[in-house]
Design an enzyme around this catalytic site. Structure first.
Site, PDB file in Angstrom:
ATOM      1  N   ASP A 126       0.723 -26.606  28.920  1.00  0.00           N
ATOM      2  CA  ASP A 126      -0.574 -26.176  29.444  1.00  0.00           C
ATOM      3  C   ASP A 126      -0.517 -24.654  29.493  1.00  0.00           C
ATOM      4  O   ASP A 126       0.110 -24.083  30.383  1.00  0.00           O
ATOM      5  CB  ASP A 126      -0.815 -26.749  30.838  1.00  0.00           C
ATOM      6  CG  ASP A 126      -2.121 -26.259  31.442  1.00  0.00           C
ATOM      7  OD1 ASP A 126      -3.127 -26.154  30.705  1.00  0.00           O
ATOM      8  OD2 ASP A 126      -2.145 -25.967  32.659  1.00  0.00           O
ATOM      9  N   GLU A 160      -2.473 -27.947  25.106  1.00  0.00           N
ATOM     10  CA  GLU A 160      -3.899 -27.954  25.453  1.00  0.00           C
ATOM     11  C   GLU A 160      -4.577 -26.768  24.782  1.00  0.00           C
ATOM     12  O   GLU A 160      -4.087 -25.644  24.831  1.00  0.00           O
ATOM     13  CB  GLU A 160      -4.066 -27.875  26.969  1.00  0.00           C
ATOM     14  CG  GLU A 160      -5.507 -28.007  27.411  1.00  0.00           C
ATOM     15  CD  GLU A 160      -5.658 -28.056  28.907  1.00  0.00           C
ATOM     16  OE1 GLU A 160      -6.394 -27.208  29.450  1.00  0.00           O
ATOM     17  OE2 GLU A 160      -5.038 -28.931  29.536  1.00  0.00           O
ATOM     18  N   ASP A 166      -0.505 -27.184  36.972  1.00  0.00           N
ATOM     19  CA  ASP A 166      -0.270 -26.782  35.582  1.00  0.00           C
ATOM     20  C   ASP A 166       0.801 -27.679  34.953  1.00  0.00           C
ATOM     21  O   ASP A 166       0.741 -27.989  33.766  1.00  0.00           O
ATOM     22  CB  ASP A 166       0.175 -25.315  35.515  1.00  0.00           C
ATOM     23  CG  ASP A 166      -0.788 -24.404  36.239  1.00  0.00           C
ATOM     24  OD1 ASP A 166      -1.654 -23.823  35.592  1.00  0.00           O
ATOM     25  OD2 ASP A 166      -0.673 -24.303  37.478  1.00  0.00           O
TER      26      ASP A 166
END
Length: 192
Positions: free
Chosen positions: A13, A73, A148
């Site tokens: 992430d 992501e 996160d």
């Protein structure tokens, strides 16, 4: 006994202040967590040193867990161009670390990840974390302080689900296209 090969998936992430990572071990339709955490960059003021630190840490994670694939992501498209640029740089550095180690990269939009994990594209970070906790049978004390980390784990789990979803060799844009390409399979005789 499951004969399918074990695979390790690294989820990332991207972030410029806090970057999440999650590592899954998968075999067949089973997945388990090997590691999850964050790369905390908040005390570093130089943006270029932050990028160097991201590269070092992602490289270290890759060296430690030897992932077969990386799921990352995709940056969220917001209104602040400077934030998007910084986030894109962080993502690019993490991707560069994977490329350096010949780790294939798969990028997923935040909406797709949330949809894969919760069934709802507008799910909150808390909902994603709670669903991962249930799916991966994680104890409450094993859940990370920073979301996160669970977002990164969600990227890895999304990729795991994508790999295990049977894909059709044929893509059709409409029923008419399907009917035209499969005329011999369609029964045109009406029932009496």
């Amino acid at each position: 006994m499951n004969n399918e090969a074990e695979r390790i998936i690294l989820g990332i992430d991207p972030g410029t202040n806090v970057m999440g990572y999650g590592v899954l071990r998968t075999q067949g339709n089973k997945a388990s967590v090997l590691a999850m955490g964050v790369i905390d960059l908040r005390k570093m003021t130089d943006p270029y040193l932050r990028l160097g630190r991201i590269f070092e840490r992602v490289t270290g994670i890759i060296d430690s867990y030897l992932p077969d694939e990386m799921a990352i992501e995709a940056p969220f498209f917001g209104k602040n161009v400077q934030s998007m640029l910084k986030l894109g740089r962080a993502q690019g550095v993490a991707i560069a670390a994977a490329i350096r180690h010949d780790v294939p990269i798969h990028e997923y939009a935040p909406l797709k990840i949330k949809m894969a994990i919760t069934g709802q594209g507008q799910a909150s970070k808390e909902q994603v974390a709670a669903m991962l906790q249930r799916l991966l049978k994680l104890e409450a004390q094993d859940m990370p302080k920073f979301m996160d980390a669970t977002d990164a784990l969600a990227a890895a789990y999304c990729h795991f689900l994508q790999r295990n979803t049977p894909q059709s060799d044929h893509k059709y844009n409409s029923w008419k296209e399907f009917a035209n390409r499969n005329a011999t399979r369609i029964n045109t005789h009406s029932k009496p």
